[in-house]
Design a protein around this motif. Structure first.
Motif, mmCIF file in Angstrom:
data_model
loop_
_atom_site.group_PDB
_atom_site.id
_atom_site.type_symbol
_atom_site.label_atom_id
_atom_site.label_comp_id
_atom_site.label_asym_id
_atom_site.label_seq_id
_atom_site.Cartn_x
_atom_site.Cartn_y
_atom_site.Cartn_z
ATOM 1 N N VAL A 125 1.160 -0.983 -0.449
ATOM 2 C CA VAL A 125 -0.047 0.271 0.568
ATOM 3 C C VAL A 125 1.240 1.416 -0.156
ATOM 4 O O VAL A 125 1.960 1.378 1.185
ATOM 5 C CB VAL A 125 -1.033 0.091 1.415
ATOM 6 N N ALA A 126 0.300 2.156 -1.028
ATOM 7 C CA ALA A 126 1.702 3.182 -0.689
ATOM 8 C C ALA A 126 0.924 4.782 -1.387
ATOM 9 O O ALA A 126 -0.691 4.122 -2.172
ATOM 10 C CB ALA A 126 2.715 3.287 -1.844
ATOM 11 N N GLY A 127 0.431 5.702 -0.960
ATOM 12 C CA GLY A 127 -0.284 6.835 -0.961
ATOM 13 C C GLY A 127 0.537 7.810 -0.319
ATOM 14 O O GLY A 127 1.579 7.487 0.247
ATOM 15 N N PRO A 128 0.037 9.576 -0.875
ATOM 16 C CA PRO A 128 0.318 10.346 0.081
ATOM 17 C C PRO A 128 -0.004 10.581 1.305
ATOM 18 O O PRO A 128 -1.440 10.086 1.982
ATOM 19 C CB PRO A 128 -0.299 11.885 -1.039
ATOM 20 N N GLY A 129 0.785 10.747 2.468
ATOM 21 C CA GLY A 129 0.374 11.084 3.401
ATOM 22 C C GLY A 129 0.113 10.374 4.454
ATOM 23 O O GLY A 129 -0.105 8.866 4.079
#
Length: 130
Positions: free
Chosen positions: A64-68
């Motif tokens: 899982v990756a993403g902003p903030g």
């Protein structure tokens, strides 16, 4: 409690099993985890991205990756901390999570901060240290 330090940024994680949200008969186990990020450095840092590597007891991996985090990209001043709580469902009764945060210094430099590997175990399970 699990802890890792990268460039004077200390990340502490405390996981907890959420029995009331879990349904083992349906193959769903849920954990919460509280993360505290302490800035022991001399510059403010902005948490821009997160990356999680989640492995269940069967060896299935989810990334899982993403902003903030939790909808925020916090700026953490020297000597301050930021704490949040999130959760993770698994299809097995145990697993392990690890990851990293991409942090940006005021001057623009970006670096990775380690999130320590932490175990997701049922409170009733016996833990074996190898």
């Amino acid at each position: 409690m699990y802890q890792a330090t990268t460039r004077q940024i200390v990340v502490t994680v405390v996981p907890a099993y959420l029995e009331e949200q879990s349904d083992p008969l349906e193959g769903r186990w849920v954990w919460a985890y509280r993360v505290e990020i302490d800035n022991g450095g001399e510059e403010a840092v902005k948490l821009e991205q997160r990356y999680w590597h989640i492995t269940d007891a069967n060896g299935h991996v989810e990334e899982v990756a993403g902003p903030g985090v939790v909808g925020e990209q916090p700026v953490i001043l020297p000597g301050d901390s930021f704490t949040y709580t999130s959760g993770c469902p698994l299809a097995t009764s145990s697993g392990i999570m690890r990851g990293s945060y991409s942090m940006r210094l005021d001057g623009g430099e970006v670096f990775e901060v380690e999130i320590p590997a932490f175990s997701l175990d049922l409170p009733s399970d016996h833990r074996i240290i190898n």
